[in-house]
Write an enzyme that holds these catalytic residues in place. Structure first.
Site, PDB file in Angstrom:
ATOM      1  N   ASP A  78       0.835  -1.205   0.000  1.00 42.39           N
ATOM      2  CA  ASP A  78       0.000   0.000   0.000  1.00 42.39           C
ATOM      3  C   ASP A  78       0.874   1.260   0.000  1.00 42.39           C
ATOM      4  OD1 ASP A  78      -2.295   1.462  -0.005  1.00 42.39           O
ATOM      5  OD2 ASP A  78      -2.727   1.223   2.118  1.00 42.39           O
ATOM      6  N   HIS A 117       2.415   3.299  -9.134  1.00 44.93           N
ATOM      7  CA  HIS A 117       2.289   1.849  -9.360  1.00 44.93           C
ATOM      8  C   HIS A 117       3.521   1.309 -10.089  1.00 44.93           C
ATOM      9  CE1 HIS A 117      -1.600   1.970  -7.633  1.00 44.93           C
ATOM     10  NE2 HIS A 117      -2.185   2.588  -8.637  1.00 44.93           N
ATOM     11  N   LEU A 135      11.011 -20.615  -5.034  1.00 42.70           N
ATOM     12  CA  LEU A 135      10.115 -19.665  -4.358  1.00 42.70           C
ATOM     13  C   LEU A 135       8.746 -19.735  -5.015  1.00 42.70           C
ATOM     14  CD1 LEU A 135       9.447 -17.163  -2.537  1.00 42.70           C
ATOM     15  CD2 LEU A 135      10.207 -15.748  -4.447  1.00 42.70           C
TER      16      LEU A 135
HETATM   17  C1  FPP Z   1      -1.979   0.066  -3.386  1.00 44.89           C
HETATM   18  O1  FPP Z   1      -1.504   1.387  -3.364  1.00 44.89           O
HETATM   19  C2  FPP Z   1      -1.444  -0.644  -4.534  1.00 44.89           C
HETATM   20  C3  FPP Z   1      -2.187  -1.263  -5.504  1.00 44.89           C
HETATM   21  C4  FPP Z   1      -3.654  -1.310  -5.517  1.00 44.89           C
HETATM   22  C5  FPP Z   1      -1.525  -1.925  -6.636  1.00 44.89           C
HETATM   23  C6  FPP Z   1      -0.375  -2.788  -6.224  1.00 44.89           C
HETATM   24  C7  FPP Z   1       0.324  -3.250  -7.418  1.00 44.89           C
HETATM   25  C8  FPP Z   1       1.652  -3.178  -7.617  1.00 44.89           C
HETATM   26  C9  FPP Z   1       2.630  -2.671  -6.663  1.00 44.89           C
HETATM   27  C10 FPP Z   1       2.199  -3.730  -8.845  1.00 44.89           C
HETATM   28  C11 FPP Z   1       2.602  -5.159  -8.620  1.00 44.89           C
HETATM   29  C12 FPP Z   1       2.768  -5.822  -9.909  1.00 44.89           C
HETATM   30  C13 FPP Z   1       2.701  -7.148 -10.102  1.00 44.89           C
HETATM   31  C14 FPP Z   1       2.857  -7.684 -11.472  1.00 44.89           C
HETATM   32  C15 FPP Z   1       2.462  -8.104  -8.987  1.00 44.89           C
HETATM   33  P1  FPP Z   1      -2.565   2.576  -3.441  1.00 44.89           P
HETATM   34  O2  FPP Z   1      -2.771   2.912  -4.864  1.00 44.89           O
HETATM   35  O3  FPP Z   1      -3.797   2.175  -2.706  1.00 44.89           O
HETATM   36  O4  FPP Z   1      -1.795   3.713  -2.699  1.00 44.89           O
HETATM   37  P2  FPP Z   1      -2.442   4.880  -1.807  1.00 44.89           P
HETATM   38  O5  FPP Z   1      -3.090   4.201  -0.624  1.00 44.89           O
HETATM   39  O6  FPP Z   1      -1.264   5.703  -1.426  1.00 44.89           O
HETATM   40  O7  FPP Z   1      -3.410   5.602  -2.685  1.00 44.89           O
END
Ligand code: FPP
Length: 253
Positions: free
Chosen positions: A20, A37, A131
């Site tokens: 997050d 992201h 893994l």
């Molecule tokens: C939450 O941060 C994150 C997500 C909903 C997306 C997570 C995905 C990735 C890190 C990419 C991973 C890729 C693969 C292929 C596994 P948020 O957008 O809710 O952040 P915020 O709370 O600061 O708004």
């Protein structure tokens, strides 16, 4: 990349992560959320590598929850494109590194393109053992539980099982991640202290680690901090501290 021998009882065998803080990371830099992201993918890639190096057997990542569909269309479609491009660009390297990829969640709502990339990644890496990388996408803990209930109900209605055979063990066998140990360590970045419908059944005895670090900034030192904290926990599984023996001087958990 070599794997360290994992005979260490203080090292988790299975780590689950809610990644997050991508959006806030981007906002702090006056960048669009999608840039957050993208930066998050880099942190993800490094964590996968670190788990393989340290000899952690399983890593489960919450990449997209069932609730994330309600984000703005543009963000959802850019996340979907990021999943496809990341899978396609990383799959060979992950395969070489002995990573087995497995998606959990309802994939039927994804585009044909993404479903094809997922199927190809799972097939290519199916025999890898170093893994196990579980990617939760369009996943929800309640969805997982309801599916298990449906499956047991069908078996009961068909006369394949009796009511007495509906046990915790039988229920667990119907869930995602059935073939893996339950997570020892749950990490959530980004400052919130919530489970957010992640592995609800599977984390009954998991140690929960929350950090303010935003996901794109989750680096080697941040992971070591979580592992060091985990090493101080005493896993009691409902027993008393005396029963499990505080041999390593760990804190009572
Ligand atoms: C939450 O941060 C994150 C997500 C909903 C997306 C997570 C995905 C990735 C890190 C990419 C991973 C890729 C693969 C292929 C596994 P948020 O957008 O809710 O952040 P915020 O709370 O600061 O708004």
């Amino acid at each position: 990349m070599t794997t360290q021998q994992n005979n260490d009882q203080t090292l988790p065998q299975h780590v689950a992560v809610v990644m997050d803080g991508n959006g806030r990371w981007a906002k702090k830099r006056f960048l669009p959320r999608t840039a957050g992201h993208k930066a998050g993918v880099k942190a993800t890639r490094r964590l996968v590598e670190l788990c393989a190096i340290k000899g952690i057997g399983a890593l489960t990542l919450f990449a997209f929850s069932s609730e994330n569909w309600s984000r703005p269309d543009q963000e959802v479609s850019s996340l979907m494109s990021l999943f496809v491009s990341t899978l396609n660009s990383e799959i060979n390297k992950l395969h070489e590194q002995g990573v087995r990829i497995c998606f959990i969640g309802d994939r039927t709502r994804f585009s044909e393109n993404l479903q094809a990339s997922i199927a190809a990644a799972e097939e290519k890496t199916a025999a890898n053992t170093r893994l196990k990388l579980n990617i939760a996408a369009n996943y929800g803990g309640r969805w997982d539980i309801v599916n298990a209930v449906r499956s047991l109900s069908r078996k009961l209605a068909d006369g394949d099982i009796s009511e007495e055979q509906i046990t915790e063990q039988a229920f667990t066998r119907e869930l995602c991640l059935v073939d893996q140990p339950e997570p020892d360590l749950f990490i959530r970045t980004g400052g919130e202290q919530r489970i957010s419908n992640f592995l609800l059944w599977q984390i009954a005895y998991t140690e929960l680690f929350f950090t303010d670090t935003l996901w794109p900034e989750f680096n080697d030192a941040a992971f070591d901090e979580a592992l060091d904290w985990y090493a101080t926990r005493q896993r009691r599984f409902g027993k008393t501290g005396d029963q499990v023996g505080d041999v390593q001087g760990r804190q009572a958990g």
